[in-house]
Design a protein around this motif. Structure first.
Motif, short mmCIF file in Angstrom:
data_model
loop_
_atom_site.label_atom_id
_atom_site.label_comp_id
_atom_site.label_asym_id
_atom_site.label_seq_id
_atom_site.Cartn_x
_atom_site.Cartn_y
_atom_site.Cartn_z
N PHE A 1 -8.06 -3.90 4.31
CA PHE A 1 -8.98 -2.79 4.53
C PHE A 1 -10.41 -3.12 4.07
O PHE A 1 -11.32 -2.33 4.24
CB PHE A 1 -8.46 -1.55 3.80
CG PHE A 1 -8.81 -0.24 4.46
CD1 PHE A 1 -8.26 0.10 5.69
CD2 PHE A 1 -9.66 0.67 3.86
CE1 PHE A 1 -8.57 1.31 6.31
CE2 PHE A 1 -9.98 1.88 4.47
CZ PHE A 1 -9.43 2.19 5.70
N LEU B 1 -1.75 -0.04 -2.16
CA LEU B 1 -2.92 -0.11 -3.04
C LEU B 1 -3.12 -1.57 -3.45
O LEU B 1 -2.22 -2.40 -3.29
CB LEU B 1 -2.72 0.76 -4.28
CG LEU B 1 -2.62 2.27 -4.03
CD1 LEU B 1 -2.37 2.99 -5.33
CD2 LEU B 1 -3.87 2.81 -3.35
N LEU B 2 -4.32 -1.88 -3.98
CA LEU B 2 -4.59 -3.25 -4.40
C LEU B 2 -3.92 -3.53 -5.73
O LEU B 2 -3.87 -2.66 -6.60
CB LEU B 2 -6.09 -3.45 -4.55
CG LEU B 2 -6.91 -3.39 -3.26
CD1 LEU B 2 -8.38 -3.30 -3.60
CD2 LEU B 2 -6.63 -4.60 -2.41
N GLN C 1 -8.53 -6.87 -7.00
CA GLN C 1 -9.66 -5.96 -6.85
C GLN C 1 -11.00 -6.67 -6.80
O GLN C 1 -11.89 -6.31 -6.04
CB GLN C 1 -9.65 -4.92 -7.98
CG GLN C 1 -8.40 -4.08 -7.96
CD GLN C 1 -8.47 -2.89 -8.91
OE1 GLN C 1 -9.53 -2.51 -9.36
NE2 GLN C 1 -7.32 -2.32 -9.19
N TYR D 1 -11.59 3.75 -7.19
CA TYR D 1 -10.91 4.45 -6.10
C TYR D 1 -9.59 3.80 -5.68
O TYR D 1 -8.98 4.20 -4.70
CB TYR D 1 -11.84 4.63 -4.89
CG TYR D 1 -12.36 3.35 -4.25
CD1 TYR D 1 -11.59 2.68 -3.31
CD2 TYR D 1 -13.62 2.84 -4.56
CE1 TYR D 1 -12.05 1.53 -2.71
CE2 TYR D 1 -14.09 1.69 -3.96
CZ TYR D 1 -13.29 1.04 -3.03
OH TYR D 1 -13.75 -0.11 -2.44
N ASN D 2 -9.15 2.78 -6.40
CA ASN D 2 -7.89 2.11 -6.06
C ASN D 2 -6.71 2.93 -6.58
O ASN D 2 -6.01 2.53 -7.49
CB ASN D 2 -7.88 0.70 -6.65
CG ASN D 2 -6.67 -0.08 -6.20
OD1 ASN D 2 -6.15 0.13 -5.10
ND2 ASN D 2 -6.20 -0.98 -7.05
N GLN D 3 -6.52 4.12 -6.01
CA GLN D 3 -5.44 4.99 -6.48
C GLN D 3 -4.93 5.85 -5.33
O GLN D 3 -5.58 5.98 -4.31
CB GLN D 3 -5.95 5.88 -7.61
CG GLN D 3 -7.12 6.74 -7.17
CD GLN D 3 -7.88 7.31 -8.36
OE1 GLN D 3 -8.29 6.57 -9.25
NE2 GLN D 3 -8.05 8.61 -8.37
N PRO E 1 -3.60 8.26 1.33
CA PRO E 1 -3.92 8.01 -0.07
C PRO E 1 -5.44 8.01 -0.28
O PRO E 1 -6.20 7.70 0.64
CB PRO E 1 -3.35 6.61 -0.32
CG PRO E 1 -2.30 6.43 0.72
CD PRO E 1 -2.78 7.19 1.91
N PHE F 1 -7.43 5.98 -1.71
CA PHE F 1 -8.03 4.68 -1.41
C PHE F 1 -8.57 4.63 0.02
O PHE F 1 -9.65 4.08 0.27
CB PHE F 1 -6.97 3.59 -1.63
CG PHE F 1 -7.44 2.18 -1.34
CD1 PHE F 1 -8.18 1.48 -2.28
CD2 PHE F 1 -7.12 1.56 -0.14
CE1 PHE F 1 -8.59 0.19 -2.03
CE2 PHE F 1 -7.54 0.26 0.11
CZ PHE F 1 -8.28 -0.42 -0.83
N TYR F 2 -7.80 5.19 0.96
CA TYR F 2 -8.17 5.07 2.37
C TYR F 2 -9.18 6.11 2.80
O TYR F 2 -10.19 5.79 3.44
CB TYR F 2 -6.92 5.10 3.25
CG TYR F 2 -6.06 3.89 3.00
CD1 TYR F 2 -6.30 2.69 3.65
CD2 TYR F 2 -5.04 3.92 2.04
CE1 TYR F 2 -5.56 1.56 3.38
CE2 TYR F 2 -4.29 2.79 1.75
CZ TYR F 2 -4.55 1.62 2.43
OH TYR F 2 -3.83 0.50 2.15
#
Lengths: 546, 95
Positions: A82, A233-234, A239, B37-39, B48, B50-51
């Motif tokens: 993404f 998720l990453l 990251q 925001y990686n959650q 989610p 993140f997207y």
């Protein structure tokens, strides 16, 4: 192998024919005085308004390969794929102030390529040659990748063999030979209409068939948890790679000669500024396209053979009736032609202006120059076809990755050069060499890791360089191009300080500070013949809105 | 990056500088702060965080670049002056 799907192939071929006709008509569209001048042929007469510029740069950046490869990446790795979204968000504010300076100075001094600028700004034919070669080398695999996009679609339709790709590119070659940048600008309209139509339908139809977005993300989560690689998720270590890849790709994007060609064809600075806020609409579309990868997971789509790039075409085939799948495939196919055309024109301009005229034939007339550019663009395209047919497509994907890393090494001279001449020409060359070396070394040391942490290949396995290799106690990875650029900048600055202390001659600046803020109406700006305004197709271009 | 050279005395003297340009930093920096925001939560329409938040960043980019463009546009008077100097119509760019 699946049987040939007649309906899909018929629709695909029909659209291809339509585009071919448009390509030939384009030579009559908005024609300036004569096509036999390189500016005329290579830059579309430099007279594109807001709408055409939007379609042109959009067609340039969001390529067929993007539409096929980004969802394939999301399908395989999840969130990491993404990155294309933050990348195309960051790029426009990043270059907002830079491209208008490039536009102005190019229009005052008559630059067609980034190497023209470097030659004049730093009084350094050597650095200009390096910029030109870097540009050509980075662009070639990019063109080849467009063919990978077409190939994925053809494979899915059950069309095999080499002749369809050859036919597609012969058509492309002939009409860009005929009408230069006008052909891709016009075809970009058709491509975008098809792409947006496909995306809108896909986003409405597919999730409703699969039980909603919750089910789609749930299926992706289940797959990645089971495979123990990738994820919705990453991971902690991924990251930094995500952020540096987005930033590095954004910095690289407008250094590519084809982006610069599209930029310089804009009518004035306002057209460019407006486009910087209008182009992200494509990024929104790209976000949805990326999620097609998760939809494919939820739908249980399988690629043709082992070619992950066929995942989106296969999803369309499973989800849409044949006639609509045919339209979607045409969108991808035509989406490949636009950037391929612009890229080959840009590479040809670099060759003609910065290698042919500089080193092979200094007294070439404008007509000779235009002729060489046309032939060079043909050769570049043939090279790309040959590369696809003769070499493993995986190899061109790796080459493209390398292309991104090497094009970044022209940033100090091309982008920073627009702001300051403090960097010394000798230092720029030293920095380029150092950045190139560091970049290659890092890429060489990236292994390709398969599911479950198995090393599939020792070298050239991607662009995620592990910081652990530098002796740091961490599992974090960084985009190799980003690190290579830092090395380049460091060397450039240090060598500049040394050369300036030694009072080494830094040449004469061929530009003046007021060039960088010149507006279209200024007397210093070169004004090419007024485009014909009474032709029907000029509609949107003559009345730009925002 | 080093500061730009001072403008020469040759006309027309203009500057790309404007305090509004600093706004451009926001859409460059925010999307790169991945840990923020990686959650997964809060979800929106099954997406989610993140997207969907990264699609919100697209809007953020459009708004800031659009605002900076509007605020830094040259005045009509300035355009008319340079057009007269060059004895050419202003073409697109007015309004």
């Amino acid at each position: 192998m699946p049987r040939v799907n007649t309906v899909e192939v018929t629709i695909f071929v029909l659209f291809f024919l339509l585009v071919t006709v448009l390509g030939f008509l384009a030579s009559r569209w908005r024609r300036g005085d004569t096509l036999m001048h390189l500016d005329e042929w290579g830059l579309g007469g430099r007279s594109f308004g807001s709408w055409i510029t939007w379609f042109l740069i959009g067609g340039d950046i969001y390529t067929a390969y993007t539409f096929v490869a980004v969802p394939a990446l999301v399908f395989g790795a999840g969130a990491a794929g993404f990155f294309a979204v933050p990348y195309t968000v960051v790029v426009y504010p990043l270059i907002f102030l830079v491209v208008i300076r490039l536009w102005s100075v190019s229009h005052v001094r008559g630059f067609v390529t980034p190497a023209d600028f470097v030659r004049s700004r730093f009084d350094s034919p050597t650095m200009a040659l390096l910029v030109a070669i870097t540009g050509i080398v980075a662009t070639m695999p990019y063109i080849a990748l467009q063919l990978v996009g077409i190939e994925a679609v053809l494979k899915t339709m059950g069309v095999t063999g080499e002749w369809p790709i050859i036919a597609a590119f012969v058509i492309l070659a002939v009409y860009t030979y005929n009408s230069g940048l006008r052909a891709p600008a016009l075809i970009a309209f058709v491509k975008d209409i098809l792409i947006y139509l496909t995306i809108i339908v896909a986003v409405i139809v597919i999730p409703s068939k699969l039980g909603g977005w919750e089910a789609i993300f749930g299926a992706a989560d289940a797959k990645f948890t089971a495979a123990k690689s990738g994820g919705v998720l990453l991971g902690q270590a991924g990251q930094l790679q995500y952020a540096t890849l987005a930033l590095g790709s954004a910095l690289a994007l407008f250094l590519y000669p084809h982006s610069i060609t599209g930029t310089l064809a804009a009518k004035n600075r306002d057209v460019l500024k407006r486009n910087m806020s209008a182009l992200p609409i494509y990024s929104l579309a790209l976000g949805f396209i990326a999620l097609l990868g998760f939809m494919a997971i939820a739908a249980g789509t399988t690629p043709v053979g082992t070619d992950a790039n066929t995942i989106v075409p296969r999803l369309f085939q499973d989800m849409f009736p044949s006639w609509f799948a045919g339209i979607a495939f045409a969108a991808v196919g035509i989406g490949a032609l636009v950037p391929a055309a612009i890229m080959s024109i840009a590479a040809a301009n670099l060759f003609t202006r910065n290698i042919y005229k500089e080193y092979l034939r200094r007294d070439a007339s404008p007509a000779q120059e235009a002729k060489v550019a046309k032939i060079a663009s043909l050769v570049v395209k043939l090279g790309a076809v040959a590369a696809i047919l003769l070499i493993d497509p995986q190899f061109s994907i790796d080459l493209q990755l390398i292309g991104g890393v090497i094009i970044l090494q022209t940033l100090p001279s091309v982008a920073i050069g627009l702001y300051t001449r403090w960097l010394h020409r000798g230092a720029l060359i030293a920095g380029w060499v150092a950045g190139m070396g560091a970049g290659m070394l890092m890429l060489y040391n990236v292994p390709r890791v398969g599911p479950g942490g198995v090393v599939l290949r020792e070298h050239w396995g991607g662009s995620a360089f592990s910081l652990g290799k530098l002796g740091l106690d961490t599992t974090y990875t960084v985009y190799a191009g980003f690190l290579a650029l830092l090395v380049n900048l460091l060397v450039t600055v240090v060598v500049t300080v040394v050369l300036r202390a030694m009072h080494v001659d830094d040449g004469v600046d061929g530009t003046s500070p007021s060039d960088y803020t010149a507006e279209r109406e200024d007397p210093s700006v070169r004004d090419l013949p007024d485009p014909l305004s009474d032709e029907p197709l000029t509609g949107p271009a003559t009345t730009p809105r925002h | 990056m080093s500061p730009p050279q001072p403008p020469a005395a040759t006309p027309p003297r203009r500057s790309d500088r404007s305090p509004w340009n600093w706004l451009l930093i926001v859409p460059i920096v925010v999307p790169l702060l991945v840990p923020l925001y990686n959650q997964r939560d809060p979800e929106l329409f099954g997406w989610p965080f993140f997207y969907w938040v990264q699609l919100v960043f697209v809007a953020l980019g459009v708004l800031t670049t659009g605002l900076v463009y509007r605020m830094t546009r040259r005045s009509k008077a300035d355009q008319a002056v340079s057009a007269r100097a060059a004895d050419r119509p202003t073409r697109d760019g007015g309004r």
